[in-house]
Design an enzyme around this catalytic site. Structure first.
Site, PDB file in Angstrom:
ATOM      1  N   ARG A  65      -6.630  10.325  -0.266  1.00  0.00           N
ATOM      2  CA  ARG A  65      -7.760  10.490  -1.196  1.00  0.00           C
ATOM      3  C   ARG A  65      -8.175  11.937  -1.388  1.00  0.00           C
ATOM      4  O   ARG A  65      -9.019  12.218  -2.241  1.00  0.00           O
ATOM      5  CB  ARG A  65      -8.986   9.751  -0.645  1.00  0.00           C
ATOM      6  CG  ARG A  65      -8.866   8.270  -0.560  1.00  0.00           C
ATOM      7  CD  ARG A  65     -10.083   7.730   0.174  1.00  0.00           C
ATOM      8  NE  ARG A  65     -11.297   7.959  -0.592  1.00  0.00           N
ATOM      9  CZ  ARG A  65     -11.886   7.060  -1.360  1.00  0.00           C
ATOM     10  NH1 ARG A  65     -11.356   5.866  -1.453  1.00  0.00           N
ATOM     11  NH2 ARG A  65     -12.982   7.330  -2.014  1.00  0.00           N
ATOM     12  N   ILE A  70      -6.451  16.751  -3.789  1.00  0.00           N
ATOM     13  CA  ILE A  70      -6.916  17.828  -4.673  1.00  0.00           C
ATOM     14  C   ILE A  70      -7.657  18.853  -3.814  1.00  0.00           C
ATOM     15  O   ILE A  70      -7.421  20.049  -3.901  1.00  0.00           O
ATOM     16  CB  ILE A  70      -7.840  17.280  -5.784  1.00  0.00           C
ATOM     17  CG1 ILE A  70      -7.158  16.138  -6.551  1.00  0.00           C
ATOM     18  CG2 ILE A  70      -8.294  18.414  -6.702  1.00  0.00           C
ATOM     19  CD1 ILE A  70      -5.988  16.526  -7.394  1.00  0.00           C
ATOM     20  N   THR A  78      28.372 -16.927   7.540  1.00  0.00           N
ATOM     21  CA  THR A  78      29.111 -18.160   7.826  1.00  0.00           C
ATOM     22  C   THR A  78      30.553 -18.106   7.325  1.00  0.00           C
ATOM     23  O   THR A  78      31.483 -18.523   8.027  1.00  0.00           O
ATOM     24  CB  THR A  78      28.389 -19.364   7.185  1.00  0.00           C
ATOM     25  OG1 THR A  78      27.006 -19.296   7.528  1.00  0.00           O
ATOM     26  CG2 THR A  78      28.969 -20.681   7.652  1.00  0.00           C
ATOM     27  N   LYS A 130      14.957  -7.694   8.824  1.00  0.00           N
ATOM     28  CA  LYS A 130      15.270  -8.656   7.768  1.00  0.00           C
ATOM     29  C   LYS A 130      14.257  -9.779   7.919  1.00  0.00           C
ATOM     30  O   LYS A 130      14.266 -10.502   8.921  1.00  0.00           O
ATOM     31  CB  LYS A 130      16.700  -9.172   7.917  1.00  0.00           C
ATOM     32  CG  LYS A 130      17.034 -10.173   6.823  1.00  0.00           C
ATOM     33  CD  LYS A 130      18.374 -10.838   7.018  1.00  0.00           C
ATOM     34  CE  LYS A 130      18.520 -11.937   5.977  1.00  0.00           C
ATOM     35  NZ  LYS A 130      19.454 -12.974   6.388  1.00  0.00           N
TER      36      LYS A 130
HETATM   37  C1  LIG Z   1      -7.026   7.595  -8.729  1.00  0.00           C
HETATM   38  C2  LIG Z   1      -6.964   8.785  -7.796  1.00  0.00           C
HETATM   39  C3  LIG Z   1      -8.099   9.536  -7.562  1.00  0.00           C
HETATM   40  C4  LIG Z   1      -8.049  10.628  -6.728  1.00  0.00           C
HETATM   41  N1  LIG Z   1      -9.150  11.402  -6.587  1.00  0.00           N
HETATM   42  C5  LIG Z   1      -9.114  12.487  -5.780  1.00  0.00           C
HETATM   43  C6  LIG Z   1     -10.249  13.333  -5.669  1.00  0.00           C
HETATM   44  O1  LIG Z   1     -11.254  13.122  -6.336  1.00  0.00           O
HETATM   45  N2  LIG Z   1     -10.177  14.379  -4.809  1.00  0.00           N
HETATM   46  C7  LIG Z   1      -9.073  14.646  -4.076  1.00  0.00           C
HETATM   47  O2  LIG Z   1      -9.091  15.594  -3.299  1.00  0.00           O
HETATM   48  N3  LIG Z   1      -7.961  13.879  -4.183  1.00  0.00           N
HETATM   49  C8  LIG Z   1      -7.955  12.808  -5.026  1.00  0.00           C
HETATM   50  N4  LIG Z   1      -6.838  12.020  -5.148  1.00  0.00           N
HETATM   51  C9  LIG Z   1      -5.675  12.273  -4.290  1.00  0.00           C
HETATM   52  C10 LIG Z   1      -4.716  13.334  -4.839  1.00  0.00           C
HETATM   53  O3  LIG Z   1      -4.535  13.164  -6.211  1.00  0.00           O
HETATM   54  C11 LIG Z   1      -3.385  13.230  -4.109  1.00  0.00           C
HETATM   55  O4  LIG Z   1      -3.583  13.225  -2.719  1.00  0.00           O
HETATM   56  C12 LIG Z   1      -2.469  14.398  -4.462  1.00  0.00           C
HETATM   57  O5  LIG Z   1      -2.303  14.489  -5.844  1.00  0.00           O
HETATM   58  C13 LIG Z   1      -1.130  14.238  -3.797  1.00  0.00           C
HETATM   59  O6  LIG Z   1      -0.304  15.271  -4.229  1.00  0.00           O
HETATM   60  P1  LIG Z   1       1.286  15.187  -4.030  1.00  0.00           P
HETATM   61  O7  LIG Z   1       1.861  16.428  -4.607  1.00  0.00           O
HETATM   62  O8  LIG Z   1       1.578  14.828  -2.619  1.00  0.00           O
HETATM   63  O9  LIG Z   1       1.706  13.908  -4.899  1.00  0.00           O
HETATM   64  P2  LIG Z   1       1.767  13.780  -6.467  1.00  0.00           P
HETATM   65  O10 LIG Z   1       0.692  14.585  -7.088  1.00  0.00           O
HETATM   66  O11 LIG Z   1       1.804  12.318  -6.768  1.00  0.00           O
HETATM   67  O12 LIG Z   1       3.177  14.401  -6.848  1.00  0.00           O
HETATM   68  C14 LIG Z   1       4.389  13.862  -6.418  1.00  0.00           C
HETATM   69  C15 LIG Z   1       5.447  14.259  -7.439  1.00  0.00           C
HETATM   70  O13 LIG Z   1       6.732  14.069  -6.863  1.00  0.00           O
HETATM   71  C16 LIG Z   1       7.598  13.560  -7.848  1.00  0.00           C
HETATM   72  N5  LIG Z   1       8.698  12.860  -7.199  1.00  0.00           N
HETATM   73  C17 LIG Z   1       8.613  11.755  -6.431  1.00  0.00           C
HETATM   74  N6  LIG Z   1       9.841  11.394  -6.017  1.00  0.00           N
HETATM   75  C18 LIG Z   1      10.710  12.293  -6.543  1.00  0.00           C
HETATM   76  C19 LIG Z   1      12.122  12.434  -6.497  1.00  0.00           C
HETATM   77  N7  LIG Z   1      12.886  11.575  -5.808  1.00  0.00           N
HETATM   78  N8  LIG Z   1      12.690  13.451  -7.176  1.00  0.00           N
HETATM   79  C20 LIG Z   1      11.928  14.336  -7.869  1.00  0.00           C
HETATM   80  N9  LIG Z   1      10.581  14.247  -7.955  1.00  0.00           N
HETATM   81  C21 LIG Z   1       9.992  13.225  -7.299  1.00  0.00           C
HETATM   82  C22 LIG Z   1       6.711  12.622  -8.654  1.00  0.00           C
HETATM   83  O14 LIG Z   1       7.279  12.364  -9.946  1.00  0.00           O
HETATM   84  C23 LIG Z   1       5.404  13.411  -8.704  1.00  0.00           C
HETATM   85  O15 LIG Z   1       5.371  14.226  -9.851  1.00  0.00           O
HETATM   86  C24 LIG Z   1      -6.844  10.947  -6.037  1.00  0.00           C
HETATM   87  C25 LIG Z   1      -5.694  10.200  -6.272  1.00  0.00           C
HETATM   88  C26 LIG Z   1      -5.743   9.129  -7.156  1.00  0.00           C
HETATM   89  C27 LIG Z   1      -4.486   8.339  -7.427  1.00  0.00           C
HETATM   90  C1  LIG Z   2      22.821 -14.280   9.442  1.00  0.00           C
HETATM   91  C2  LIG Z   2      21.930 -14.370   8.305  1.00  0.00           C
HETATM   92  O1  LIG Z   2      21.067 -13.565   8.111  1.00  0.00           O
HETATM   93  C3  LIG Z   2      22.102 -15.525   7.418  1.00  0.00           C
HETATM   94  O2  LIG Z   2      20.951 -16.245   7.506  1.00  0.00           O
HETATM   95  C4  LIG Z   2      22.371 -15.021   6.045  1.00  0.00           C
HETATM   96  O3  LIG Z   2      21.432 -15.460   5.171  1.00  0.00           O
HETATM   97  C5  LIG Z   2      23.784 -15.255   5.618  1.00  0.00           C
HETATM   98  O4  LIG Z   2      24.022 -16.489   5.049  1.00  0.00           O
HETATM   99  P1  LIG Z   2      25.502 -17.138   5.102  1.00  0.00           P
HETATM  100  O5  LIG Z   2      25.680 -17.586   6.502  1.00  0.00           O
HETATM  101  O6  LIG Z   2      25.485 -18.256   4.097  1.00  0.00           O
HETATM  102  O7  LIG Z   2      26.473 -16.049   4.734  1.00  0.00           O
END
Ligand SMILES: Cc1cc2nc3c(=O)[nH]c(=O)nc-3n(C[C@H](O)[C@H](O)[C@H](O)COP(=O)(O)OP(=O)(O)OC[C@H]3O[C@@H](n4cnc5c(N)ncnc54)[C@H](O)[C@@H]3O)c2cc1C
Ligand SMILES: CC(=O)[C@@H](O)[C@H](O)COP(=O)(O)O
Length: 658
Positions: free
Chosen positions: A325, A328, A609, A499
């Site tokens: 939360r 920012i 199985t 699982k």
């Molecule tokens: C509704 C809401 C209200 C909030 N209000 C406040 C507030 O009032 N005050 C405050 O301090 N904080 C507030 N926050 C919290 C704050 O916004 C977040 O904690 C902060 O923005 C987190 O920053 P971050 O960079 O970690 O994540 P984000 O800002 O979410 O950025 C993550 C980025 O990583 C990118 N990304 C993810 N996976 C990959 C990948 N595999 N490859 C490339 N890019 C990727 C995403 O696309 C995204 O752009 C609020 C949050 C929300 C949702």
């Molecule tokens: C071992 C296991 O997790 C099973 O419950 C799985 O669902 C596989 O099913 P079969 O035995 O039909 O391959």
């Protein structure tokens, strides 16, 4: 392939950009890879800077927040000077009106908060509810316009020369000997000397860290004419389940719901109703204000709601995640501490409270959590060999589950084998790297399971404890925890996979969707990587994915029935919509059925199985492994469309007339 920079930041949200700006200013060359700028929580937030109003208990998080609040004016000034843009920083104070008297209202007037009684309150902010008895005033708190902040950070990064690549998804972080060697992305691979993971709520797609999304819905109102412009509100109002944030541009932002619903998008009627009802109750004037916009976002949250900051088990990977939360507010201190750690190798003592390994029970043996398994020399590596043939242009990435990579896409079981030798040899012949074990049966030494866990070499195989035999969610959660202990005892200290099977019905062994969902929610919250066994229900699959399950495992037909894929249409829908691996589990009777599931686009299979009960389980294990790899290759190669009529293979023109 990108060039090599000093630092590569994964995630161009608030933290990624703030860190990139800091590092570049310190002289590093920085690349930021950003999948979706608009999806960042940084855009969705309210922008409050509210350590006191949020009532954070005394402790490291409160200290971190206070230090960040103190950095805000200078940080903002620096960004604004770099870009010429404003970020709407406004130390307007926060008023927390109360409908009932707090325990000690008059005696608690110590800085930085003051108690205002009813008449002071109404004088201070006209138009508040008549029902209020008073309120706390936090004069040192305030706000920033987080959308302007995001734009300004992006501009500052580019002005300083950061290579900001948007629309790029990081798909995998490759590691060797505790070093990240490169990241694999949607546009090729990138290398750097140092890496930062700042992927917000999505971090778990890349590493098995306990970061999950906490959805917040928001909306904004416009101040209508007839009210003081641009704002009738002189400060933020912080109430029960509501905050009301006036912007200097004339909007009023209302937030936010707190929902553990995974990545479930959209505003809901209930969410917006809750915000409006609470806001109007506090400040009735709002009822006539026009609605301007509704939106939602995903806070990156950890089980203890503290961020994960600093070192990781890889020497050249730093973590900046889970700000929940207060991201920012925490941006300046995060950028400062992480920047100093990377560029100057100076770790602020406060960072130790936010170390990633606080979530691991046995801290000495946790390094493997974030490292990919060593690539085992499996007896059959068909999945590799044809794909690495330079004559074949088809390329594949390893199966990835909760940040762990596996070459083989076939998972196997341990039940029903006539003896342990058959089991060992069949599993080896199949090439399977993930083997599931029924925790209850092993723990109770059920017939055929005595000594089973010890019979396999768990240094080579990744254990997938399963909750077979559990009829309710509660039982499954309990058994999952036993499974985690069992994996630990067998040397896999960091194995948090389970699982999940909740099966009340003994005749068809069909899983209970409600119990499965309930158990999955709890296990995800508790940091498990949950692989739920389900009927092929596309809606349930999506829901489980949204709450944070790391795969979905739809059955092809009942366990042990050998009926093959009886629900292809539904499995196809699941595959089409899934963002996590889809593992077709149960019912596969023959290699052709295994290949069929893989050709449909399944990411992996679980077969027990059909191998264990074959006349020659070892040969069948091998056949299933080959079929899985062949089906995968065929899927990547792309089958021809089915046509109603023939089309001749040889040309119809240029024939020799007889
Ligand atoms: C509704 C809401 C209200 C909030 N209000 C406040 C507030 O009032 N005050 C405050 O301090 N904080 C507030 N926050 C919290 C704050 O916004 C977040 O904690 C902060 O923005 C987190 O920053 P971050 O960079 O970690 O994540 P984000 O800002 O979410 O950025 C993550 C980025 O990583 C990118 N990304 C993810 N996976 C990959 C990948 N595999 N490859 C490339 N890019 C990727 C995403 O696309 C995204 O752009 C609020 C949050 C929300 C949702
Ligand atoms: C071992 C296991 O997790 C099973 O419950 C799985 O669902 C596989 O099913 P079969 O035995 O039909 O391959």
């Amino acid at each position: 392939m990108g060039g090599t920079s000093d630092v590569l930041v994964i995630g161009g949200g608030l933290m990624g950009l703030a860190i990139a700006v800091d590092l570049q200013q310190q002289g590093a060359t920085v690349t930021v890879l950003s999948r979706d700028f608009q999806a960042a929580a940084g855009h969705a937030a309210a922008g409050m800077l509210a350590p006191q109003a949020e009532e954070l208990p005394p402790g490291p998080l409160q200290t971190l927040c206070q230090r960040s609040l103190a950095l805000y004016p200078d940080w903002v000034e620096k960004l604004e000077a770099l870009t010429g843009q404003t970020v709407g920083y406004w130390p307007c104070g926060i008023l927390a009106p109360q409908f009932t008297l707090p325990a000690n209202p008059t005696g608690a007037a110590t800085a930085p908060r003051y108690w205002l009684d009813r008449s002071d309150l109404q004088q201070f902010q006209p138009g508040l509810s008549e029902q209020l008895v008073g309120g706390w005033w936090f004069p040192e708190e305030g706000q920033v316009d987080n959308r302007l902040l995001m734009q300004t950070l992006s501009m500052a990064a580019q002005t300083l020369g950061v290579d900001l690549q948007t629309g790029v998804t990081v798909k995998g972080i490759q590691q060797r000997d505790r070093q990240v060697t490169q990241v694999i992305t949607s546009v090729g691979s990138f290398r750097a000397h140092h890496y930062v993971l700042a992927a917000g709520a999505w971090a778990r797609e890349l590493l098995p860290l306990p970061v999950f999304p906490c959805k917040g819905q928001m909306l904004s109102l416009k101040v209508p004419s007839g009210y003081p412009q641009p704002q009738p509100l002189g400060q933020i109002l912080y109430g029960e389940q509501i905050y009301i944030v006036p912007r200097q541009g004339g909007q009023i932002v209302l937030g936010a719901t707190v929902e553990t619903v995974g990545f479930n998008p959209n505003n809901t009627a209930a969410g917006i109703q809750q915000l409006l009802a609470q806001a109007i109750r506090l400040y009735p004037e709002l009822q006539s204000f026009p609605i301007q916009e509704c939106w939602w976002g995903f806070r990156p949250t950890t089980p203890d709601e503290l961020p994960i900051l600093g070192a990781s088990p890889c020497q050249n990977l730093t973590l900046a995640l889970g700000h929940h939360r207060n991201g920012i507010l925490l941006a300046p201190i995060t950028a400062t501490l992480i920047g100093r750690l990377i560029q100057q190798q100076v770790a602020d003592p406060l960072l130790s409270a936010f170390a990633w390994d606080r979530f691991c029970s046995d801290q000495s043996s946790t390094a493997a959590l974030l490292t990919l398994p060593a690539t085992p020399a499996t007896p059959m590596q068909l999945a590799d060999r044809p794909l690495s043939d330079p004559n074949l242009s088809t390329s594949d990435t390893p199966l990835k589950i909760a940040g762990r990579s596996f070459k083989s896409r076939l998972m196997t079981g341990t039940g029903k084998f006539d003896n342990f030798d058959d089991m060992r040899h069949s599993l080896a012949a199949s090439g399977s790297e993930i083997v599931t074990v029924a925790v209850r049966r092993v723990q109770t030494n059920a017939p055929g399971h005595e000594g089973l866990a010890e019979a396999l070499d768990w240094k080579q195989i990744w254990m997938l404890p399963n909750t077979a035999g559990c009829q309710s969610a509660e039982e499954a959660v309990r058994v999952a925890k036993l499974g985690r202990e069992m994996a630990k005892l067998l040397g896999q200290e960091d194995n948090n996979f389970v699982k999940l099977e909740v099966i009340p019905d003994a005749k068809y062994l069909l899983p209970d969707p409600i119990g499965t969902l309930q158990a999955a929610e709890q296990l995800v919250r508790e940091g498990f990587a949950v692989l739920p066994y389900i009927n092929a229900d596309p809606l349930l699959a999506k829901r489980l994915e949204e709450i944070g399950c790391v795969t979905v495992m739809p059955l092809g037909s009942p366990i042990g029935s050998g009926q093959g894929i009886r629900n292809a249409a539904n499995i196809e829908i699941i595959i089409e919509n899934a963002q996590v691996p889809v593992v077709v589990d149960a019912g596969i009777g023959s290699p052709s059925e295994a290949a069929q599931a893989m050709e449909m686009g399944a990411d992996a299979l679980l077969i027990n199985t059909a191998i264990a009960k074959a006349k020659n389980p070892i040969a069948m294990g091998k056949a299933m492994g080959m079929a899985t790899a062949a089906g995968r290759l065929a899927y990547l190669a792309g089958r021809i469309p089915v046509k109603t009529y023939a089309s001749a293979s040889s040309p119809l023109s240029g024939r020799i007339n007889s």
